[in-house]
Design a protein around this motif. Sequence first.
Motif, PDB file in Angstrom:
ATOM      1  N   LEU A 150      -3.151   2.748  -2.032  1.00 55.29           N
ATOM      2  CA  LEU A 150      -3.926   1.514  -2.112  1.00 55.29           C
ATOM      3  C   LEU A 150      -5.372   1.750  -2.553  1.00 55.29           C
ATOM      4  O   LEU A 150      -6.165   0.812  -2.585  1.00 55.29           O
ATOM      5  CB  LEU A 150      -3.907   0.789  -0.764  1.00 55.29           C
ATOM      6  CG  LEU A 150      -2.552   0.217  -0.377  1.00 55.29           C
ATOM      7  CD1 LEU A 150      -2.571  -0.284   1.063  1.00 55.29           C
ATOM      8  CD2 LEU A 150      -2.147  -0.892  -1.325  1.00 55.29           C
ATOM      9  N   ASP A 151      -5.697   2.984  -2.915  1.00 51.75           N
ATOM     10  CA  ASP A 151      -7.022   3.283  -3.459  1.00 51.75           C
ATOM     11  C   ASP A 151      -7.194   2.469  -4.748  1.00 51.75           C
ATOM     12  O   ASP A 151      -6.335   2.517  -5.629  1.00 51.75           O
ATOM     13  CB  ASP A 151      -7.121   4.778  -3.759  1.00 51.75           C
ATOM     14  CG  ASP A 151      -8.469   5.193  -4.294  1.00 51.75           C
ATOM     15  OD1 ASP A 151      -9.202   4.342  -4.850  1.00 51.75           O
ATOM     16  OD2 ASP A 151      -8.812   6.375  -4.165  1.00 51.75           O
ATOM     17  N   PRO A 152      -8.274   1.699  -4.870  1.00 59.30           N
ATOM     18  CA  PRO A 152      -8.465   0.866  -6.063  1.00 59.30           C
ATOM     19  C   PRO A 152      -8.344   1.638  -7.379  1.00 59.30           C
ATOM     20  O   PRO A 152      -7.869   1.095  -8.378  1.00 59.30           O
ATOM     21  CB  PRO A 152      -9.875   0.293  -5.892  1.00 59.30           C
ATOM     22  CG  PRO A 152     -10.096   0.287  -4.413  1.00 59.30           C
ATOM     23  CD  PRO A 152      -9.362   1.498  -3.892  1.00 59.30           C
ATOM     24  N   ALA A 153      -8.728   2.909  -7.383  1.00 62.24           N
ATOM     25  CA  ALA A 153      -8.640   3.706  -8.608  1.00 62.24           C
ATOM     26  C   ALA A 153      -7.190   4.008  -8.991  1.00 62.24           C
ATOM     27  O   ALA A 153      -6.907   4.326 -10.150  1.00 62.24           O
ATOM     28  CB  ALA A 153      -9.419   5.008  -8.445  1.00 62.24           C
ATOM     29  N   ARG A 154      -6.270   3.902  -8.036  1.00 60.03           N
ATOM     30  CA  ARG A 154      -4.857   4.207  -8.314  1.00 60.03           C
ATOM     31  C   ARG A 154      -4.021   2.969  -8.608  1.00 60.03           C
ATOM     32  O   ARG A 154      -2.849   3.089  -8.962  1.00 60.03           O
ATOM     33  CB  ARG A 154      -4.263   4.969  -7.129  1.00 60.03           C
ATOM     34  CG  ARG A 154      -4.908   6.339  -6.955  1.00 60.03           C
ATOM     35  CD  ARG A 154      -4.304   7.119  -5.840  1.00 60.03           C
ATOM     36  NE  ARG A 154      -2.923   7.491  -6.154  1.00 60.03           N
ATOM     37  CZ  ARG A 154      -2.151   8.203  -5.350  1.00 60.03           C
ATOM     38  NH1 ARG A 154      -2.614   8.595  -4.191  1.00 60.03           N
ATOM     39  NH2 ARG A 154      -0.917   8.494  -5.679  1.00 60.03           N
ATOM     40  N   LEU A 155      -4.578   1.783  -8.425  1.00 60.87           N
ATOM     41  CA  LEU A 155      -3.837   0.553  -8.699  1.00 60.87           C
ATOM     42  C   LEU A 155      -3.711   0.361 -10.207  1.00 60.87           C
ATOM     43  O   LEU A 155      -4.576   0.778 -10.976  1.00 60.87           O
ATOM     44  CB  LEU A 155      -4.528  -0.652  -8.062  1.00 60.87           C
ATOM     45  CG  LEU A 155      -4.656  -0.610  -6.534  1.00 60.87           C
ATOM     46  CD1 LEU A 155      -5.388  -1.846  -6.040  1.00 60.87           C
ATOM     47  CD2 LEU A 155      -3.303  -0.482  -5.862  1.00 60.87           C
ATOM     48  N   VAL A 156      -2.624  -0.278 -10.630  1.00 59.88           N
ATOM     49  CA  VAL A 156      -2.376  -0.471 -12.070  1.00 59.88           C
ATOM     50  C   VAL A 156      -2.458  -1.950 -12.436  1.00 59.88           C
ATOM     51  O   VAL A 156      -2.215  -2.824 -11.603  1.00 59.88           O
ATOM     52  CB  VAL A 156      -0.995   0.094 -12.481  1.00 59.88           C
ATOM     53  CG1 VAL A 156      -0.928   1.599 -12.221  1.00 59.88           C
ATOM     54  CG2 VAL A 156       0.143  -0.607 -11.771  1.00 59.88           C
ATOM     55  N   ASP A 157      -2.772  -2.204 -13.704  1.00 61.23           N
ATOM     56  CA  ASP A 157      -2.809  -3.570 -14.220  1.00 61.23           C
ATOM     57  C   ASP A 157      -1.442  -3.926 -14.799  1.00 61.23           C
ATOM     58  O   ASP A 157      -0.462  -3.206 -14.591  1.00 61.23           O
ATOM     59  CB  ASP A 157      -3.923  -3.711 -15.257  1.00 61.23           C
ATOM     60  CG  ASP A 157      -3.747  -2.764 -16.452  1.00 61.23           C
ATOM     61  OD1 ASP A 157      -2.703  -2.066 -16.542  1.00 61.23           O
ATOM     62  OD2 ASP A 157      -4.651  -2.725 -17.304  1.00 61.23           O
ATOM     63  N   ARG A 158      -1.363  -5.024 -15.545  1.00 64.03           N
ATOM     64  CA  ARG A 158      -0.070  -5.450 -16.100  1.00 64.03           C
ATOM     65  C   ARG A 158       0.520  -4.388 -17.020  1.00 64.03           C
ATOM     66  O   ARG A 158       1.731  -4.166 -17.024  1.00 64.03           O
ATOM     67  CB  ARG A 158      -0.221  -6.776 -16.862  1.00 64.03           C
ATOM     68  CG  ARG A 158      -0.449  -7.955 -15.948  1.00 64.03           C
ATOM     69  CD  ARG A 158      -0.439  -9.282 -16.697  1.00 64.03           C
ATOM     70  NE  ARG A 158       0.935  -9.672 -16.989  1.00 64.03           N
ATOM     71  CZ  ARG A 158       1.456  -9.754 -18.216  1.00 64.03           C
ATOM     72  NH1 ARG A 158       0.724  -9.489 -19.270  1.00 64.03           N
ATOM     73  NH2 ARG A 158       2.714 -10.121 -18.381  1.00 64.03           N
ATOM     74  N   ALA A 159      -0.322  -3.738 -17.816  1.00 60.77           N
ATOM     75  CA  ALA A 159       0.172  -2.698 -18.725  1.00 60.77           C
ATOM     76  C   ALA A 159       0.769  -1.539 -17.923  1.00 60.77           C
ATOM     77  O   ALA A 159       1.836  -1.016 -18.272  1.00 60.77           O
ATOM     78  CB  ALA A 159      -0.951  -2.212 -19.632  1.00 60.77           C
ATOM     79  N   GLY A 160       0.102  -1.157 -16.844  1.00 67.10           N
ATOM     80  CA  GLY A 160       0.633  -0.095 -15.990  1.00 67.10           C
ATOM     81  C   GLY A 160       1.918  -0.510 -15.299  1.00 67.10           C
ATOM     82  O   GLY A 160       2.848   0.284 -15.147  1.00 67.10           O
ATOM     83  N   LEU A 161       1.969  -1.782 -14.871  1.00 71.62           N
ATOM     84  CA  LEU A 161       3.187  -2.293 -14.239  1.00 71.62           C
ATOM     85  C   LEU A 161       4.355  -2.269 -15.230  1.00 71.62           C
ATOM     86  O   LEU A 161       5.464  -1.864 -14.886  1.00 71.62           O
ATOM     87  CB  LEU A 161       2.940  -3.711 -13.713  1.00 71.62           C
ATOM     88  CG  LEU A 161       4.053  -4.341 -12.891  1.00 71.62           C
ATOM     89  CD1 LEU A 161       4.315  -3.552 -11.623  1.00 71.62           C
ATOM     90  CD2 LEU A 161       3.686  -5.778 -12.545  1.00 71.62           C
ATOM     91  N   ALA A 162       4.096  -2.666 -16.477  1.00 69.45           N
ATOM     92  CA  ALA A 162       5.141  -2.642 -17.512  1.00 69.45           C
ATOM     93  C   ALA A 162       5.617  -1.204 -17.747  1.00 69.45           C
ATOM     94  O   ALA A 162       6.818  -0.959 -17.886  1.00 69.45           O
ATOM     95  CB  ALA A 162       4.616  -3.259 -18.801  1.00 69.45           C
ATOM     96  N   GLN A 163       4.689  -0.264 -17.761  1.00 70.06           N
ATOM     97  CA  GLN A 163       5.056   1.136 -17.969  1.00 70.06           C
ATOM     98  C   GLN A 163       5.928   1.645 -16.824  1.00 70.06           C
ATOM     99  O   GLN A 163       6.930   2.314 -17.053  1.00 70.06           O
ATOM    100  CB  GLN A 163       3.793   1.981 -18.111  1.00 70.06           C
ATOM    101  CG  GLN A 163       4.065   3.432 -18.407  1.00 70.06           C
ATOM    102  CD  GLN A 163       2.776   4.219 -18.578  1.00 70.06           C
ATOM    103  OE1 GLN A 163       1.679   3.704 -18.395  1.00 70.06           O
ATOM    104  NE2 GLN A 163       2.917   5.481 -18.907  1.00 70.06           N
TER     105      GLN A 163
END
Length: 196
Positions: A150-163
């Motif tokens: 849950l570290d903010p630096a490790r969270l992903v955006d939509r592109a990361g979620l798609a990957q």
Amino acid sequence: MAFTTETKNRDYAWAVHQHPEHGRTVLLIRDKDMSGLHHEWMYGNNGFLYRHGGYWWDGIRWYRPQQVVDRAYEGYDARPVADAVTVTAIDVLARPATSHTARVVKIADFMAPEEPLPHWREHLALWASHRPPGSRPLDQCTVDLQAPELDPARLVDRAGLAQIAELELEDLPHPEYGRKDLPPPQAETDEGPRWS
């Protein structure tokens, strides 16, 4: 457990969960969310305290949001959070706070803020100062969890979620109209939702 619409402000409802060992959870929720929470508490076969877009606590450990379906048992796999740390009220209140901006509001005048409260710690301190004698000690009042994922630096955006899902970005549900088809985000930022 008990649920009731607030008679002085029908946009909201009270939800109460009494755990034999961990005490009482009292939530003020939007009235339209009452049936969903009732279903989770009654039939969800999981925890009673939720944080960060579906992370849940069963009184012993924290689990990831229910996303991995176990079709044989018609439920979800409970996936424990690695290295989770339970944050209590005393942990939060031990850190220095800013000026006191918290206040008690009458339920008839209450309106939920659009954004998370910027000075939540002051509100927690106000709550702690109004607790009656004999209340559960603050070091036993669970308020949150911390975990490396849950570290903010490790969270992903939509592109990361798609990957992660091995999809093309355009194959994800539309960010504005299809959000109910996406997993609940763990954080909301100015740039959009973020997932663990």
